[in-house]
Design a protein around this motif. Sequence first.
Motif, PDB file in Angstrom:
ATOM      1  N   GLY A  34      13.481   6.329   2.636  1.00 49.98           N
ATOM      2  CA  GLY A  34      13.823   6.470   1.220  1.00 49.98           C
ATOM      3  C   GLY A  34      12.582   6.651   0.370  1.00 49.98           C
ATOM      4  N   ARG A  35      12.408   5.792  -0.618  1.00 50.56           N
ATOM      5  CA  ARG A  35      11.254   5.854  -1.513  1.00 50.56           C
ATOM      6  C   ARG A  35      10.426   4.589  -1.337  1.00 50.56           C
ATOM      7  NH1 ARG A  35      13.935   8.086  -7.208  1.00 50.56           N
ATOM      8  NH2 ARG A  35      14.701  10.076  -6.364  1.00 50.56           N
ATOM      9  N   PRO A  36       9.442   4.603  -0.440  1.00 55.47           N
ATOM     10  CA  PRO A  36       8.659   3.390  -0.190  1.00 55.47           C
ATOM     11  C   PRO A  36       7.813   2.998  -1.391  1.00 55.47           C
ATOM     12  CG  PRO A  36       7.683   5.280   0.926  1.00 55.47           C
ATOM     13  CD  PRO A  36       8.993   5.747   0.367  1.00 55.47           C
ATOM     14  N   THR A  37       7.701   1.706  -1.602  1.00 49.49           N
ATOM     15  CA  THR A  37       6.882   1.156  -2.675  1.00 49.49           C
ATOM     16  C   THR A  37       5.979   0.082  -2.101  1.00 49.49           C
ATOM     17  OG1 THR A  37       8.501  -0.558  -3.255  1.00 49.49           O
ATOM     18  CG2 THR A  37       8.734   1.594  -4.328  1.00 49.49           C
ATOM     19  N   ASP A  38       5.080  -0.420  -2.950  1.00 53.52           N
ATOM     20  CA  ASP A  38       4.182  -1.503  -2.552  1.00 53.52           C
ATOM     21  C   ASP A  38       4.820  -2.875  -2.695  1.00 53.52           C
ATOM     22  OD1 ASP A  38       2.238   0.385  -2.009  1.00 53.52           O
ATOM     23  OD2 ASP A  38       1.386   0.286  -4.038  1.00 53.52           O
ATOM     24  N   LYS A  39       6.029  -2.943  -3.233  1.00 55.88           N
ATOM     25  CA  LYS A  39       6.693  -4.220  -3.417  1.00 55.88           C
ATOM     26  C   LYS A  39       7.206  -4.752  -2.079  1.00 55.88           C
ATOM     27  CE  LYS A  39       8.264  -3.096  -8.099  1.00 55.88           C
ATOM     28  NZ  LYS A  39       9.450  -2.968  -8.997  1.00 55.88           N
ATOM     29  N   PRO A  40       7.226  -6.075  -1.901  1.00 62.24           N
ATOM     30  CA  PRO A  40       7.767  -6.643  -0.660  1.00 62.24           C
ATOM     31  C   PRO A  40       9.245  -6.298  -0.500  1.00 62.24           C
ATOM     32  CG  PRO A  40       6.481  -8.269  -1.865  1.00 62.24           C
ATOM     33  CD  PRO A  40       6.640  -7.099  -2.779  1.00 62.24           C
ATOM     34  N   ALA A  41       9.633  -5.964   0.724  1.00 60.05           N
ATOM     35  CA  ALA A  41      11.019  -5.613   0.997  1.00 60.05           C
ATOM     36  C   ALA A  41      11.911  -6.846   0.884  1.00 60.05           C
ATOM     37  CB  ALA A  41      11.133  -5.005   2.388  1.00 60.05           C
ATOM     38  N   THR A  42      13.175  -6.617   0.570  1.00 59.50           N
ATOM     39  CA  THR A  42      14.105  -7.736   0.414  1.00 59.50           C
ATOM     40  C   THR A  42      14.620  -8.231   1.765  1.00 59.50           C
ATOM     41  OG1 THR A  42      15.910  -6.145   0.122  1.00 59.50           O
ATOM     42  CG2 THR A  42      14.820  -6.974  -1.862  1.00 59.50           C
ATOM     43  N   GLY A  43      14.741  -7.348   2.749  1.00 64.20           N
ATOM     44  CA  GLY A  43      15.243  -7.741   4.052  1.00 64.20           C
ATOM     45  C   GLY A  43      14.183  -8.450   4.882  1.00 64.20           C
ATOM     46  N   HIS A  44      14.621  -9.351   5.754  1.00 64.98           N
ATOM     47  CA  HIS A  44      13.683 -10.140   6.566  1.00 64.98           C
ATOM     48  C   HIS A  44      12.886  -9.254   7.515  1.00 64.98           C
ATOM     49  CE1 HIS A  44      12.075 -13.225   9.191  1.00 64.98           C
ATOM     50  NE2 HIS A  44      12.654 -12.625  10.227  1.00 64.98           N
ATOM     51  N   TYR A  45      13.567  -8.378   8.254  1.00 69.72           N
ATOM     52  CA  TYR A  45      12.881  -7.553   9.245  1.00 69.72           C
ATOM     53  C   TYR A  45      12.095  -6.419   8.599  1.00 69.72           C
ATOM     54  CZ  TYR A  45      15.711 -10.124  12.581  1.00 69.72           C
ATOM     55  OH  TYR A  45      16.295 -11.122  13.312  1.00 69.72           O
ATOM     56  N   LEU A  46      12.563  -5.915   7.479  1.00 68.12           N
ATOM     57  CA  LEU A  46      11.787  -4.905   6.760  1.00 68.12           C
ATOM     58  C   LEU A  46      10.475  -5.508   6.247  1.00 68.12           C
ATOM     59  CD1 LEU A  46      14.527  -3.017   4.701  1.00 68.12           C
ATOM     60  CD2 LEU A  46      13.476  -2.352   6.866  1.00 68.12           C
ATOM     61  N   ARG A  47      10.554  -6.723   5.759  1.00 69.37           N
ATOM     62  CA  ARG A  47       9.346  -7.402   5.305  1.00 69.37           C
ATOM     63  C   ARG A  47       8.421  -7.716   6.487  1.00 69.37           C
ATOM     64  NH1 ARG A  47      11.768 -10.555   2.327  1.00 69.37           N
ATOM     65  NH2 ARG A  47      11.889 -12.416   3.636  1.00 69.37           N
ATOM     66  N   LEU A  48       9.007  -7.996   7.640  1.00 68.43           N
ATOM     67  CA  LEU A  48       8.213  -8.218   8.840  1.00 68.43           C
ATOM     68  C   LEU A  48       7.478  -6.952   9.254  1.00 68.43           C
ATOM     69  CD1 LEU A  48       7.516 -10.243  11.127  1.00 68.43           C
ATOM     70  CD2 LEU A  48       9.483  -9.306  12.380  1.00 68.43           C
ATOM     71  N   MET A  49       8.116  -5.799   9.109  1.00 64.46           N
ATOM     72  CA  MET A  49       7.460  -4.535   9.428  1.00 64.46           C
ATOM     73  C   MET A  49       6.304  -4.252   8.462  1.00 64.46           C
ATOM     74  SD  MET A  49       8.874  -3.132  12.134  1.00 64.46           S
ATOM     75  CE  MET A  49       8.871  -4.814  12.771  1.00 64.46           C
ATOM     76  N   GLN A  50       6.407  -4.725   7.241  1.00 64.54           N
ATOM     77  CA  GLN A  50       5.334  -4.518   6.270  1.00 64.54           C
ATOM     78  C   GLN A  50       4.121  -5.402   6.541  1.00 64.54           C
ATOM     79  OE1 GLN A  50       7.298  -5.249   2.509  1.00 64.54           O
ATOM     80  NE2 GLN A  50       7.848  -3.093   2.237  1.00 64.54           N
ATOM     81  N   THR A  51       4.362  -6.590   7.031  1.00 59.54           N
ATOM     82  CA  THR A  51       3.271  -7.556   7.178  1.00 59.54           C
ATOM     83  C   THR A  51       2.718  -7.638   8.599  1.00 59.54           C
ATOM     84  OG1 THR A  51       4.883  -9.337   7.526  1.00 59.54           O
ATOM     85  CG2 THR A  51       4.132  -8.944   5.266  1.00 59.54           C
ATOM     86  N   ARG A  52       3.558  -7.375   9.617  1.00 56.34           N
ATOM     87  CA  ARG A  52       3.122  -7.544  10.999  1.00 56.34           C
ATOM     88  C   ARG A  52       3.520  -6.338  11.846  1.00 56.34           C
ATOM     89  NH1 ARG A  52       5.204 -13.265  13.028  1.00 56.34           N
ATOM     90  NH2 ARG A  52       4.068 -12.518  14.867  1.00 56.34           N
ATOM     91  N   PHE A  53       3.205  -5.168  11.367  1.00 60.66           N
ATOM     92  CA  PHE A  53       3.562  -3.947  12.083  1.00 60.66           C
ATOM     93  C   PHE A  53       2.616  -3.756  13.272  1.00 60.66           C
ATOM     94  CE2 PHE A  53       3.618   0.653  12.793  1.00 60.66           C
ATOM     95  CZ  PHE A  53       4.981   0.881  12.852  1.00 60.66           C
ATOM     96  N   ASP A  54       3.179  -3.615  14.474  1.00 53.94           N
ATOM     97  CA  ASP A  54       2.396  -3.472  15.705  1.00 53.94           C
ATOM     98  C   ASP A  54       2.046  -1.996  15.915  1.00 53.94           C
ATOM     99  OD1 ASP A  54       1.228  -3.602  18.168  1.00 53.94           O
ATOM    100  OD2 ASP A  54       2.784  -4.849  19.084  1.00 53.94           O
ATOM    101  N   ARG A  55       0.896  -1.604  15.426  1.00 55.25           N
ATOM    102  CA  ARG A  55       0.486  -0.199  15.532  1.00 55.25           C
ATOM    103  C   ARG A  55       0.144   0.195  16.969  1.00 55.25           C
ATOM    104  NH1 ARG A  55      -0.206   1.991  10.604  1.00 55.25           N
ATOM    105  NH2 ARG A  55      -0.384   0.561   8.816  1.00 55.25           N
ATOM    106  N   GLU A  56      -0.372  -0.744  17.735  1.00 56.37           N
ATOM    107  CA  GLU A  56      -0.735  -0.433  19.115  1.00 56.37           C
ATOM    108  C   GLU A  56       0.504  -0.071  19.930  1.00 56.37           C
ATOM    109  OE1 GLU A  56      -3.323   0.305  22.181  1.00 56.37           O
ATOM    110  OE2 GLU A  56      -3.790  -0.195  20.087  1.00 56.37           O
ATOM    111  N   ALA A  57       1.572  -0.834  19.786  1.00 51.36           N
ATOM    112  CA  ALA A  57       2.806  -0.526  20.516  1.00 51.36           C
ATOM    113  C   ALA A  57       3.493   0.714  19.954  1.00 51.36           C
ATOM    114  CB  ALA A  57       3.755  -1.726  20.456  1.00 51.36           C
ATOM    115  N   TYR A  58       3.342   0.957  18.659  1.00 53.00           N
ATOM    116  CA  TYR A  58       4.004   2.111  18.035  1.00 53.00           C
ATOM    117  C   TYR A  58       3.392   3.434  18.494  1.00 53.00           C
ATOM    118  CZ  TYR A  58       6.049   5.082  14.432  1.00 53.00           C
ATOM    119  OH  TYR A  58       6.731   6.081  13.773  1.00 53.00           O
ATOM    120  N   ARG A  59       2.160   3.397  18.982  1.00 57.07           N
ATOM    121  CA  ARG A  59       1.521   4.641  19.432  1.00 57.07           C
ATOM    122  C   ARG A  59       2.268   5.281  20.600  1.00 57.07           C
ATOM    123  NH1 ARG A  59      -3.451   1.617  18.514  1.00 57.07           N
ATOM    124  NH2 ARG A  59      -4.525   2.459  16.673  1.00 57.07           N
TER     125      ARG A  59
END
Length: 204
Positions: free
Chosen positions: A110-135
């Motif tokens: 959608g339209r990403p912003t710098d605000k914290p996400a309201t959902g638990h897992y969406l907020r988890l992706m913002q703060t603890r995104f595993d870039r090494e595994a995502y490669r």
Amino acid sequence: MDSTGLQCGTASAYFVRRRKKIGSPWKTVVYHHYPKLGVVCDTSDHFILAFRADRGPRPDVDEFRPLVSDALTPVRVSLMSADAGYDSEPNHRFAREEHCIRTIIPPKHGRPTDKPATGHYLRLMQTRFDREAYRNRVQVETVMSMIKRRQGSHVRGRSYWSQCRDLRLMALTHNIMILLPRWVFYRAGRESFQIKGSRRLSFP
């Protein structure tokens, strides 16, 4: 997990432009609808675990649940990564809470912003995104490239059902092309070959 669109005909873009009269702007190919293939693959061997044939344009987020359910039929999945098109809080909950699958999806739908996400897992992706595994997600793009390079980037079917049939056959053919060399090598490894009438060579 990823999806791709294919062409509806075999005519090249250069041929379509040539068909236009001289002196007028070059004609381009515009598809209002196109065949769309969504797949889940194993990143280690490019084997397709699940696929969905449909027609685009349509959002990817709705295809997440059926693809996950189909992938869990033959194998057990512990980690799944997908691009931002599949990003949604219900999709994370479906995979993590119902099937114990760790999901890695960029929170940019959608339209990403710098605000914290309201959902638990969406907020988890913002703060603890595993870039090494995502490669490793780039391997599914390799699968799409393998399909188009080996079998073509178009389907011959004209109706919706015939195009879906062609997409299914392309996915199945891709898996057969991966399994066949292994099957041949496995059978060859259990047989002995006669060389020049006297010397024998055996594979363990």
